[in-house]
Design a protein around this motif. Structure first.
Motif, PDB file in Angstrom:
ATOM      1  N   ARG A 134       0.831  -1.217   0.000  1.00 19.71           N
ATOM      2  CA  ARG A 134       0.000   0.000   0.000  1.00 19.71           C
ATOM      3  C   ARG A 134       0.862   1.263   0.000  1.00 19.71           C
ATOM      4  NH1 ARG A 134      -5.371  -1.307   1.424  1.00 19.71           N
ATOM      5  NH2 ARG A 134      -5.522  -3.558   1.325  1.00 19.71           N
ATOM      6  N   LEU A 135       1.941   1.204   0.736  1.00 21.81           N
ATOM      7  CA  LEU A 135       2.847   2.352   0.789  1.00 21.81           C
ATOM      8  C   LEU A 135       3.491   2.589  -0.582  1.00 21.81           C
ATOM      9  CD1 LEU A 135       3.842   4.321   2.947  1.00 21.81           C
ATOM     10  CD2 LEU A 135       5.750   2.785   3.386  1.00 21.81           C
ATOM     11  N   PHE A 136       3.938   1.504  -1.202  1.00 23.62           N
ATOM     12  CA  PHE A 136       4.548   1.577  -2.535  1.00 23.62           C
ATOM     13  C   PHE A 136       3.586   2.239  -3.525  1.00 23.62           C
ATOM     14  CE2 PHE A 136       5.049  -0.142  -6.783  1.00 23.62           C
ATOM     15  CZ  PHE A 136       6.406  -0.063  -7.023  1.00 23.62           C
ATOM     16  N   ILE A 137       2.342   1.761  -3.503  1.00 24.28           N
ATOM     17  CA  ILE A 137       1.351   2.280  -4.445  1.00 24.28           C
ATOM     18  C   ILE A 137       1.063   3.752  -4.172  1.00 24.28           C
ATOM     19  CG2 ILE A 137      -1.119   2.133  -5.021  1.00 24.28           C
ATOM     20  CD1 ILE A 137      -0.711  -0.959  -4.855  1.00 24.28           C
ATOM     21  N   ALA A 138       0.942   4.097  -2.903  1.00 23.43           N
ATOM     22  CA  ALA A 138       0.663   5.492  -2.540  1.00 23.43           C
ATOM     23  C   ALA A 138       1.759   6.428  -3.061  1.00 23.43           C
ATOM     24  CB  ALA A 138       0.534   5.623  -1.027  1.00 23.43           C
ATOM     25  N   ILE A 139       2.987   5.965  -2.993  1.00 27.99           N
ATOM     26  CA  ILE A 139       4.114   6.802  -3.442  1.00 27.99           C
ATOM     27  C   ILE A 139       4.216   6.808  -4.960  1.00 27.99           C
ATOM     28  CG2 ILE A 139       6.632   7.022  -3.446  1.00 27.99           C
ATOM     29  CD1 ILE A 139       6.548   5.791  -0.578  1.00 27.99           C
TER      30      ILE A 139
ATOM     31  N   PRO B 233      -0.411  -2.899 -14.324  1.00 25.06           N
ATOM     32  CA  PRO B 233      -1.551  -3.757 -13.969  1.00 25.06           C
ATOM     33  C   PRO B 233      -1.242  -4.696 -12.791  1.00 25.06           C
ATOM     34  CG  PRO B 233      -1.212  -3.744 -16.335  1.00 25.06           C
ATOM     35  CD  PRO B 233      -0.055  -3.006 -15.747  1.00 25.06           C
ATOM     36  N   SER B 234       0.012  -5.099 -12.710  1.00 25.36           N
ATOM     37  CA  SER B 234       0.367  -6.045 -11.637  1.00 25.36           C
ATOM     38  C   SER B 234       0.544  -5.368 -10.283  1.00 25.36           C
ATOM     39  CB  SER B 234       1.675  -6.755 -12.001  1.00 25.36           C
ATOM     40  OG  SER B 234       2.713  -5.810 -12.147  1.00 25.36           O
ATOM     41  N   GLU B 235       0.634  -4.055 -10.277  1.00 26.84           N
ATOM     42  CA  GLU B 235       0.898  -3.342  -9.026  1.00 26.84           C
ATOM     43  C   GLU B 235      -0.407  -3.061  -8.276  1.00 26.84           C
ATOM     44  OE1 GLU B 235       5.062  -1.154 -10.352  1.00 26.84           O
ATOM     45  OE2 GLU B 235       3.182  -0.084 -10.616  1.00 26.84           O
ATOM     46  N   GLN B 236      -0.962  -4.105  -7.752  1.00 27.83           N
ATOM     47  CA  GLN B 236      -2.209  -4.023  -6.989  1.00 27.83           C
ATOM     48  C   GLN B 236      -1.987  -4.677  -5.630  1.00 27.83           C
ATOM     49  OE1 GLN B 236      -5.067  -2.606  -8.069  1.00 27.83           O
ATOM     50  NE2 GLN B 236      -4.098  -2.040 -10.006  1.00 27.83           N
ATOM     51  N   PRO B 237      -2.463  -4.038  -4.563  1.00 29.73           N
ATOM     52  CA  PRO B 237      -2.319  -4.699  -3.259  1.00 29.73           C
ATOM     53  C   PRO B 237      -3.152  -5.975  -3.224  1.00 29.73           C
ATOM     54  CG  PRO B 237      -3.748  -2.776  -3.055  1.00 29.73           C
ATOM     55  CD  PRO B 237      -3.203  -2.769  -4.452  1.00 29.73           C
TER      56      PRO B 237
ATOM     57  N   ASP C 171     -10.621 -13.454   7.720  1.00 28.82           N
ATOM     58  CA  ASP C 171      -9.287 -12.964   8.056  1.00 28.82           C
ATOM     59  C   ASP C 171      -9.368 -12.047   9.261  1.00 28.82           C
ATOM     60  OD1 ASP C 171      -7.299 -12.620   5.020  1.00 28.82           O
ATOM     61  OD2 ASP C 171      -7.558 -14.238   6.441  1.00 28.82           O
ATOM     62  N   SER C 172      -8.481 -12.220  10.158  1.00 32.57           N
ATOM     63  CA  SER C 172      -8.520 -11.436  11.388  1.00 32.57           C
ATOM     64  C   SER C 172      -7.697 -10.171  11.234  1.00 32.57           C
ATOM     65  CB  SER C 172      -8.007 -12.276  12.545  1.00 32.57           C
ATOM     66  OG  SER C 172      -6.766 -12.831  12.216  1.00 32.57           O
ATOM     67  N   VAL C 173      -8.036  -9.399  10.234  1.00 29.47           N
ATOM     68  CA  VAL C 173      -7.314  -8.154   9.988  1.00 29.47           C
ATOM     69  C   VAL C 173      -8.327  -7.030   9.841  1.00 29.47           C
ATOM     70  CG1 VAL C 173      -5.852  -6.924   8.351  1.00 29.47           C
ATOM     71  CG2 VAL C 173      -5.400  -9.316   8.851  1.00 29.47           C
ATOM     72  N   ILE C 174      -8.054  -5.910  10.457  1.00 26.95           N
ATOM     73  CA  ILE C 174      -8.967  -4.773  10.376  1.00 26.95           C
ATOM     74  C   ILE C 174      -8.217  -3.585   9.790  1.00 26.95           C
ATOM     75  CG2 ILE C 174     -10.429  -3.199  11.697  1.00 26.95           C
ATOM     76  CD1 ILE C 174     -10.279  -5.377  13.958  1.00 26.95           C
ATOM     77  N   VAL C 175      -8.780  -3.005   8.744  1.00 24.75           N
ATOM     78  CA  VAL C 175      -8.186  -1.801   8.173  1.00 24.75           C
ATOM     79  C   VAL C 175      -8.934  -0.609   8.722  1.00 24.75           C
ATOM     80  CG1 VAL C 175      -7.657  -0.553   6.063  1.00 24.75           C
ATOM     81  CG2 VAL C 175      -7.597  -3.041   6.073  1.00 24.75           C
ATOM     82  N   ASP C 176      -8.209   0.323   9.315  1.00 24.99           N
ATOM     83  CA  ASP C 176      -8.819   1.503   9.903  1.00 24.99           C
ATOM     84  C   ASP C 176      -7.992   2.701   9.467  1.00 24.99           C
ATOM     85  OD1 ASP C 176     -10.040   3.408  11.393  1.00 24.99           O
ATOM     86  OD2 ASP C 176      -9.180   2.794  13.298  1.00 24.99           O
ATOM     87  N   GLY C 177      -8.461   3.373   8.426  1.00 24.54           N
ATOM     88  CA  GLY C 177      -7.702   4.504   7.901  1.00 24.54           C
ATOM     89  C   GLY C 177      -6.362   4.038   7.399  1.00 24.54           C
ATOM     90  N   ASP C 178      -5.309   4.620   7.941  1.00 29.71           N
ATOM     91  CA  ASP C 178      -3.972   4.244   7.485  1.00 29.71           C
ATOM     92  C   ASP C 178      -3.346   3.183   8.383  1.00 29.71           C
ATOM     93  OD1 ASP C 178      -3.603   5.740   9.699  1.00 29.71           O
ATOM     94  OD2 ASP C 178      -2.140   7.117   8.833  1.00 29.71           O
ATOM     95  N   SER C 179      -4.163   2.559   9.212  1.00 26.45           N
ATOM     96  CA  SER C 179      -3.628   1.538  10.109  1.00 26.45           C
ATOM     97  C   SER C 179      -4.246   0.184   9.811  1.00 26.45           C
ATOM     98  CB  SER C 179      -3.928   1.899  11.565  1.00 26.45           C
ATOM     99  OG  SER C 179      -3.333   3.130  11.886  1.00 26.45           O
ATOM    100  N   ILE C 180      -3.482  -0.860  10.078  1.00 30.14           N
ATOM    101  CA  ILE C 180      -3.997  -2.212   9.941  1.00 30.14           C
ATOM    102  C   ILE C 180      -3.800  -2.924  11.270  1.00 30.14           C
ATOM    103  CG2 ILE C 180      -3.749  -4.414   8.744  1.00 30.14           C
ATOM    104  CD1 ILE C 180      -2.792  -2.946   6.316  1.00 30.14           C
TER     105      ILE C 180
ATOM    106  N   LEU D 154       1.301   3.345   9.406  1.00 30.72           N
ATOM    107  CA  LEU D 154       2.126   3.798   8.298  1.00 30.72           C
ATOM    108  C   LEU D 154       2.843   5.073   8.691  1.00 30.72           C
ATOM    109  CD1 LEU D 154      -0.356   3.340   5.325  1.00 30.72           C
ATOM    110  CD2 LEU D 154       1.693   2.035   5.758  1.00 30.72           C
ATOM    111  N   PRO D 155       4.080   5.216   8.286  1.00 37.40           N
ATOM    112  CA  PRO D 155       4.793   6.446   8.601  1.00 37.40           C
ATOM    113  C   PRO D 155       4.173   7.630   7.870  1.00 37.40           C
ATOM    114  CG  PRO D 155       6.078   5.066   7.128  1.00 37.40           C
ATOM    115  CD  PRO D 155       4.881   4.271   7.538  1.00 37.40           C
ATOM    116  N   SER D 156       4.241   8.776   8.501  1.00 38.40           N
ATOM    117  CA  SER D 156       3.711   9.976   7.863  1.00 38.40           C
ATOM    118  C   SER D 156       4.544  10.344   6.669  1.00 38.40           C
ATOM    119  CB  SER D 156       3.730  11.140   8.850  1.00 38.40           C
ATOM    120  OG  SER D 156       2.976  10.800   9.972  1.00 38.40           O
TER     121      SER D 156
END
Lengths: 102, 163
Positions: free
Chosen positions: A38-43, A52-56, A65-74, A99-101
């Motif tokens: 996600r960081l790579f794509i954002a930059i 086309p292959s650059e998709q998270p 899956d026991s993962v929660i996305v909340d804004g810029d945090s996982i 994620l780092p600012s």
């Protein structure tokens, strides 16, 4: 200029950090990979069109899956959502990676 | 997250059970992740030994299998539980050996075959794969405490590879 002793200490600290990252659990490493994607794509998308292959990886939509996305945090939390596989992962406390600012 | 990766492993094991491939081993950045720090990647490279004999490589059975299981395909990848997987027939003797000598590790209690770090390095140093990115990966992985330096040296000699 910093003396040799300081530089050696800094270098050893860097080595220790890398070793800790190497020894991280597989769960932690995959979570870090998701963050990196996600960081790579954002930059990169501010500089050029994404390939086309650059998709998270689309793994966060899975309810099981026991993962929660909340804004810029996982977050990871094994207690969230029904587990339908024979997962051996049982994390007692959620871990938050921010994620780092920019 | 790991459940999705476990789904990939189940799919790979299914390919073996159905006789479509003889063996497989995860390589690339995901293979390295088992031994080293995380490196960014967008797909899972899986090197396979195809069950078919002969000089002509036919990926048809793999794509047919993917279609039957409802795995979407795009850009030479098969998407399994949201993870793009590229199944690469072993391109040379080194890769074949890397698959045969792969380590059997565990993901969510499932056995998964992963290319050993010494072989990953050798594969990244071998032309034409040895671009700058892969040489950097090889260099980083060479610092791993889990690396068998004697084994790596023997591989580099055997396949006439250098840094």
């Amino acid at each position: 200029m910093p003396g040799n002793e300081i530089l050696i200490r800094l270098r050893l600290g860097k080595d220790a950090l890398r070793e800790a990252r190497r020894r991280a659990t597989l769960e932690a490493k995959f979570l870090e990979l998701l963050q990196a994607q996600r960081l790579f794509i954002a930059i990169v998308q501010t500089r050029r069109s994404l390939l086309p292959s650059e998709q998270p990886w689309d793994v966060l939509r899975e309810v099981r899956d026991s993962v929660i996305v909340d804004g810029d945090s996982i977050y990871t939390n094994a207690e969230v959502g029904p587990v339908t596989s024979s997962s051996s992962s049982h994390w007692s406390a959620p871990e938050k990676l921010k994620l780092p600012s920019p | 997250m790991l459940q999705s990766m476990a789904d990939v492993v189940r799919a790979l094991n299914d390919l073996i059970e159905r006789g479509i491939i003889k063996d497989y081993a995860i390589g690339g950045a995901i293979g390295a992740l088992f031994w080293d720090e995380v490196t960014n990647t967008f797909d899972v490279d899986v090197f396979v030994l195809l069950a078919q004999d002969g000089a002509v490589i036919d990926l048809g059975p793999i794509y047919k299998w993917a279609e039957e299981h409802g795995y979407p395909q795009s850009h030479e990848h098969i998407k399994i539980s949201g993870i793009p997987v590229q199944l690469v027939p072993a391109p040379d003797i080194l890769s074949e050996e890397a698959i045969r000598e792969a380590a059997t590790l565990s993901v969510e209690g499932l056995a998964v075959r992963v290319i050993r770090p010494e072989y990953l390095i050798a594969m990244w140093l071998k032309p034409p794969a040895n671009n700058k990115t892969r040489r950097e990966r090889a260099s980083r992985l060479s610092e791993s405490a889990q690396l068998d330096k004697d084994r790596l040296a023997a591989l580099l000699t055997k396949y006439d590879l250098s840094w």
